[in-house]
Design a protein around this motif. Structure first.
Motif, mmCIF file in Angstrom:
data_model
loop_
_atom_site.group_PDB
_atom_site.id
_atom_site.type_symbol
_atom_site.label_atom_id
_atom_site.label_comp_id
_atom_site.label_asym_id
_atom_site.label_seq_id
_atom_site.Cartn_x
_atom_site.Cartn_y
_atom_site.Cartn_z
ATOM 1 N N THR A 115 0.614 -1.334 0.067
ATOM 2 C CA THR A 115 -0.088 -0.047 -0.134
ATOM 3 C C THR A 115 0.875 1.384 0.023
ATOM 4 O OG1 THR A 115 -1.616 -1.325 1.528
ATOM 5 C CG2 THR A 115 -2.042 0.955 1.144
ATOM 6 N N TRP A 116 1.852 1.198 0.809
ATOM 7 C CA TRP A 116 2.929 2.405 0.857
ATOM 8 C C TRP A 116 3.530 2.529 -0.587
ATOM 9 C CZ3 TRP A 116 3.869 6.601 3.447
ATOM 10 C CH2 TRP A 116 3.249 6.505 4.712
ATOM 11 N N ARG A 117 3.769 1.668 -1.504
ATOM 12 C CA ARG A 117 4.144 1.838 -2.580
ATOM 13 C C ARG A 117 3.557 2.290 -3.527
ATOM 14 N NH1 ARG A 117 6.812 -3.689 -1.851
ATOM 15 N NH2 ARG A 117 4.925 -4.384 -2.716
ATOM 16 N N GLY A 138 4.956 9.103 -4.232
ATOM 17 C CA GLY A 138 5.201 9.977 -5.501
ATOM 18 C C GLY A 138 3.789 10.795 -5.589
ATOM 19 N N GLN A 139 2.939 10.465 -4.851
ATOM 20 C CA GLN A 139 1.570 11.067 -5.061
ATOM 21 C C GLN A 139 1.667 12.491 -4.176
ATOM 22 O OE1 GLN A 139 -0.734 10.473 -6.736
ATOM 23 N NE2 GLN A 139 -0.164 8.098 -7.321
ATOM 24 N N PRO A 140 0.909 13.468 -4.427
ATOM 25 C CA PRO A 140 0.691 14.705 -3.699
ATOM 26 C C PRO A 140 0.542 14.595 -2.216
ATOM 27 C CG PRO A 140 -0.564 15.003 -5.694
ATOM 28 C CD PRO A 140 -0.181 13.387 -5.598
ATOM 29 N N ASP A 141 1.319 15.032 -1.548
ATOM 30 C CA ASP A 141 1.465 14.753 -0.204
ATOM 31 C C ASP A 141 1.519 16.015 0.568
ATOM 32 O OD1 ASP A 141 1.933 14.109 2.638
ATOM 33 O OD2 ASP A 141 3.339 12.588 2.216
ATOM 34 N N ALA A 142 0.587 16.459 1.609
ATOM 35 C CA ALA A 142 0.586 17.648 2.253
ATOM 36 C C ALA A 142 0.210 17.076 3.739
ATOM 37 C CB ALA A 142 -0.853 18.528 1.729
ATOM 38 N N VAL A 186 -3.180 12.772 -1.546
ATOM 39 C CA VAL A 186 -4.278 12.974 -2.557
ATOM 40 C C VAL A 186 -4.125 12.105 -3.812
ATOM 41 C CG1 VAL A 186 -5.945 14.199 -3.818
ATOM 42 C CG2 VAL A 186 -5.292 15.131 -1.508
ATOM 43 N N VAL A 187 -4.721 11.137 -4.255
ATOM 44 C CA VAL A 187 -4.782 10.259 -5.150
ATOM 45 C C VAL A 187 -5.302 10.793 -6.368
ATOM 46 C CG1 VAL A 187 -4.847 7.773 -6.319
ATOM 47 C CG2 VAL A 187 -4.169 8.146 -3.896
ATOM 48 N N PRO A 188 -4.568 11.286 -7.586
ATOM 49 C CA PRO A 188 -5.531 11.881 -8.610
ATOM 50 C C PRO A 188 -6.450 10.989 -9.121
ATOM 51 C CG PRO A 188 -3.112 12.339 -8.791
ATOM 52 C CD PRO A 188 -3.259 11.291 -7.676
#
Length: 317
Positions: A118-120, A124-128, A133-135
């Motif tokens: 799951t972490w993989r 590289g996804q947007p991280d705030a 947030v997964v596009p």
């Protein structure tokens, strides 16, 4: 080995089937947090008593083998008379313990592999801050526990965020943050591993999953200060996520469990510790069952102690 001790151990292995309904009954009367801790604690106690009982059988068999290895004498002759039954019982106990150990190792590896996979998928996804947030994608949201030094994250698809207004998004994020803050995945992992020791414990997992979601629901309602808003947001988010894949218990998601029950609970008053005969009866039943299970499993240790004393008596003649 004393036949009475063997019977006590057998009863100890059967008894968790009675303890599990009592634990579930009590959990249904408690606030979500207390209910979840009760279920996890019951699972650990029942699994521990099972392993303890089996360990007593194995220890008795090892002592018996030591006596048979003696160079003649009264002790060896006495041990030889009861060897077939004693060694068969000890061998069965050892076989079951090895199966339990194998199941626990396999479950533990699966748990770690699930977190790693799951972490993989979110790398590289947007991280705030604590939000990933997964596009695109179908509406989905879940709490991703920390792993290998990385702090936990809330994973939400853009599709889920688009389907909720700002107040509902606040409820969603508060719900998933409650999962991370309460380390709910550890309770889920504990019950899952405990189920390897005794199949009866598996029946606690669905109830635990429900109570963990209720715990997060209540924390989210407290965070936004509006129970009706929380109920509406949970219903909308769960409906939107209904097309998403079913999440394992180690990845708590807002759409998990019987959503109508959760929404109904949020529309009512905040839960408190109940009082009355029902609670006392359920708590008494659970305590009695767990205590008796521990006493019965201790029968193997008591029998082993008697066995040692008997051997010392014979050797001393």
């Amino acid at each position: 080995m004393n036949l009475l001790v063997v019977l006590l151990v057998v009863v100890a292995l059967v008894w968790p089937w009675a303890a599990v309904p009592a634990a579930r009954r009590l959990a249904g009367l408690l606030p979500p947090k207390a209910a979840a801790l009760t279920l996890a604690g019951s699972a650990v106690l029942l699994a521990g008593s099972t392993v303890w009982a089996l360990g007593g059988l194995v220890a008795g068999g090892l002592l018996h083998l030591q006596l048979l290895a003696e160079d003649g004498g009264v002790a060896k002759s006495w041990a030889a008379d009861g060897s077939p039954v004693t060694l068969a019982v000890a061998g069965a106990g050892l076989a079951v313990l090895l199966v339990v150990l194998g199941l626990m190792v396999r479950l533990w590896r699966r748990q770690r592999a699930l977190l790693e996979r799951t972490w993989r998928t979110v790398e590289g996804q947007p991280d705030a801050a604590d939000l990933v947030v997964v596009p695109g994608g179908a509406p989905d949201a879940f709490a991703l526990p920390g792993h290998r030094g990385r702090p936990g994250r809330i994973v939400v698809t853009a599709g889920m965020l688009r389907g909720l207004d700002a107040p509902a998004r606040d409820v969603l994020l508060a719900h998933e943050r409650a999962h991370l803050a309460g380390r709910h995945h550890l309770l889920a992992r504990t019950v899952q591993l405990a189920s390897a020791a005794h199949p009866a414990v598996r029946a606690l997992a669905p109830e635990l999953s429900f109570q963990l979601e209720r715990w997060a629901d209540e924390d989210a309602a407290a965070a936004v200060g509006d129970r009706k808003l929380a109920a509406t947001a949970v219903a909308r988010a769960a409906l939107a996520a209904s097309s998403a894949q079913r999440r394992p218990s180690l990845l708590p998601a807002i759409g998990t469990g019987p959503v109508p029950r959760r929404v109904g609970a949020l529309l009512g008053p905040a839960p408190g510790l109940p009082r009355g005969r029902g609670l006392r009866a359920a708590a008494g039943a659970l305590l009695a069952v767990v205590a008796l299970s521990s006493v019965l499993s201790s029968g193997s240790a008591y029998g082993l102690h008697e066995y040692v004393e008997r051997v010392q008596e014979i050797v001393g003649r």
